[in-house]
Design an enzyme around this catalytic site. Structure first.
Site, PDB file in Angstrom:
ATOM      1  N   ASP A   1       0.184  -7.658   1.413  1.00  0.00           N
ATOM      2  CA  ASP A   1       0.600  -6.268   1.610  1.00  0.00           C
ATOM      3  C   ASP A   1       2.124  -6.124   1.618  1.00  0.00           C
ATOM      4  OD1 ASP A   1       0.080  -3.555   1.837  1.00  0.00           O
ATOM      5  OD2 ASP A   1       0.129  -3.575   4.024  1.00  0.00           O
TER       6      ASP A   1
ATOM      7  N   HIS B   1       0.803  -1.218   0.000  1.00  0.00           N
ATOM      8  CA  HIS B   1       0.000   0.000   0.000  1.00  0.00           C
ATOM      9  C   HIS B   1       0.841   1.275   0.000  1.00  0.00           C
ATOM     10  CE1 HIS B   1       0.419  -0.232   4.518  1.00  0.00           C
ATOM     11  NE2 HIS B   1       0.415   1.079   4.390  1.00  0.00           N
TER      12      HIS B   1
ATOM     13  N   SER C   1       4.738   2.566   7.880  1.00  0.00           N
ATOM     14  CA  SER C   1       4.401   1.394   7.071  1.00  0.00           C
ATOM     15  C   SER C   1       5.572   0.990   6.182  1.00  0.00           C
ATOM     16  CB  SER C   1       3.182   1.701   6.192  1.00  0.00           C
ATOM     17  OG  SER C   1       2.035   1.854   6.974  1.00  0.00           O
TER      18      SER C   1
END
Length: 429
Positions: free
Chosen positions: A188, A155, A269
């Protein structure tokens, strides 16, 4: 004529004497009285009465006087000092002779096992990613692995699309462009390759199967664009089924996450979660939030961060580098989402073109049927479909798992060899 006179000194004395005269005793002294108390033949000492003791006089309290003298001296000294200060202080408050002590020399080296020592080891391998797409942009984190490749979250780089731009910024403040090698929305995970030579050292990958609750961990990344940020905490839970990735269906992922209380914020992230030895045990991917800020932005850390276990990351990254795509583990069943009882029930009829049990698939080969209820996987109870999905996805194709299930009221156990969904075509962006 009768003589009634008696010698003076007897029991009677004349009541009256001529004026100016005093009574006189006869020669030889007064005769002893025969009628006085205690003076006869049975004479004795007068009776004794108790004597009340009188308090002895006390001298002065020397200790009290000494204490008072000390107090008076201190007060007098303080008053004198204050008076001296008032008389000698500069009226502007500036004191040309004023000086603070110089700093003491302190060693800058830290033990390798300390947080500072681990951070010094890890920071050179952690990068910031600046990603721009046609209408979106964002930042994230990543880290260098073998061969100069960089692991991050799908992402983080997904906004670049087919024609976006990715900029890598290293800890030494140098930067370079980069391109996507491969990305996997189901896990992910994504891998990018910087342009040119990567001088940053690679990070060692650990073993997430050996992680236990309470282990100390360190998160490194670029929260809110602040590169090189280090936070610390512990592993607060394991095997959390967590939704990660973007808001669209193509970016949706379920991960069997490591939960940590190390502060993780937007921008962390893709960065590493490392153990006390500086080994990567997970990739920071999601945070839990409570509401949003007044500006509508995502709120910050509340002590609930989630990382993808590195053993799953290792497999996905290797497949992305070697083939450009990654396989998704599965056992060939369709889940009945309307079931509310204990465990997870296999669908009883075809839904959306998907049969309850794939013919010839792993579950069918192990003896599972439509309507069976899966209770445990490898001894761990599964309470809903999310737990079952993330548990299977955390396994590699070819791994064996023991499944306890209920068939027609009878509890059975079967060994299932995990398979894989058909691999998508390689689609580096």
């Amino acid at each position: 004529m009768t003589d009634n006179t008696r010698p003076y000194g007897a029991s009677d004395r004349p009541e009256f004497l001529p004026a100016g005269e005093e009574p006189q005793d006869p020669p030889g002294g007064p005769p002893p009285s025969t009628g006085a108390y205690g003076m006869g033949p049975g004479w004795a000492q007068p009776p004794l009465y108790p004597v009340v003791p009188q308090p002895e006089p006390r001298g002065p309290n020397i200790a009290l006087y000494a204490a008072l003298a000390v107090v008076i001296a201190l007060v007098a000294g303080g008053v004198a000092s204050w008076g001296t200060f008032l008389l000698t202080r500069p009226s502007s408050g500036i004191d040309p002779g004023y000086a603070l002590s110089t700093p003491s020399k302190q060693p800058t080296a830290r033990p390798p096992e300390s947080v500072a020592g681990v951070a010094a080891k890890v920071l050179p391998s952690v990068v910031s990613l600046e990603v721009k797409g046609n209408s979106e942009s964002g930042t994230g984190s990543g880290f260098v692995i073998k061969g100069g490749y960089i692991v991050t979250n799908n992402h983080v780089v997904a906004v670049a699309g087919q024609a976006g731009d990715i900029r890598i910024r290293y800890n030494d403040r140098t930067s370079s462009g980069a391109r996507v090698v491969g990305r996997d929305p189901n896990s992910d995970i994504a891998v990018v390759k910087p342009d040119g030579t990567v001088r940053a050292p690679e990070l060692r990958l650990g073993n997430s199967d050996g992680v236990v609750v309470g282990d100390p961990v360190i998160a490194v990344g670029s929260p809110l664009g602040l590169s090189g940020t280090v936070t610390t905490g512990i592993v607060s839970s394991l095997n959390r089924p967590v939704e990660a990735g973007g808001s669209t269906g193509s970016d949706y992922a379920l991960i069997n996450a490591i939960q940590t209380d190390a502060a993780i914020n937007p921008g962390n992230s893709g960065g590493p979660l490392v153990n006390a030895a500086g080994e990567v045990i997970g990739v920071n991917s999601a945070i839990a939030t409570v509401g949003g800020s007044l500006l509508g932005q995502q709120s910050g850390s509340i002590g609930l961060g989630f990382a993808i276990p590195v053993n799953q990351v290792r497999r996905i990254a290797q497949e992305l580098i070697t083939t450009g795509a990654a396989r998704t583990s599965r056992i060939g069943i369709t889940i009945d989402q309307s079931y509310q009882g204990q465990g997870v029930r296999i669908a009883t009829q075809t839904e959306g073109g998907a049969v309850p049990v794939t013919p010839g698939g792993p579950a069918a080969k192990a003896g599972l049927h439509a309507g069976d209820v899966i209770l445990e996987v490898d001894g761990q109870p599964v309470s809903d479909s999310r737990e079952l999905i993330v548990t299977i996805r955390s396994k590699a194709p070819g791994d064996e798992v023991r499944i306890k299930f209920r068939h027609d009221g009878e509890v059975r156990t079967a060994t299932v060899t995990v398979g894989a969904a058909p691999a998508p075509s390689a689609r580096p962006s």
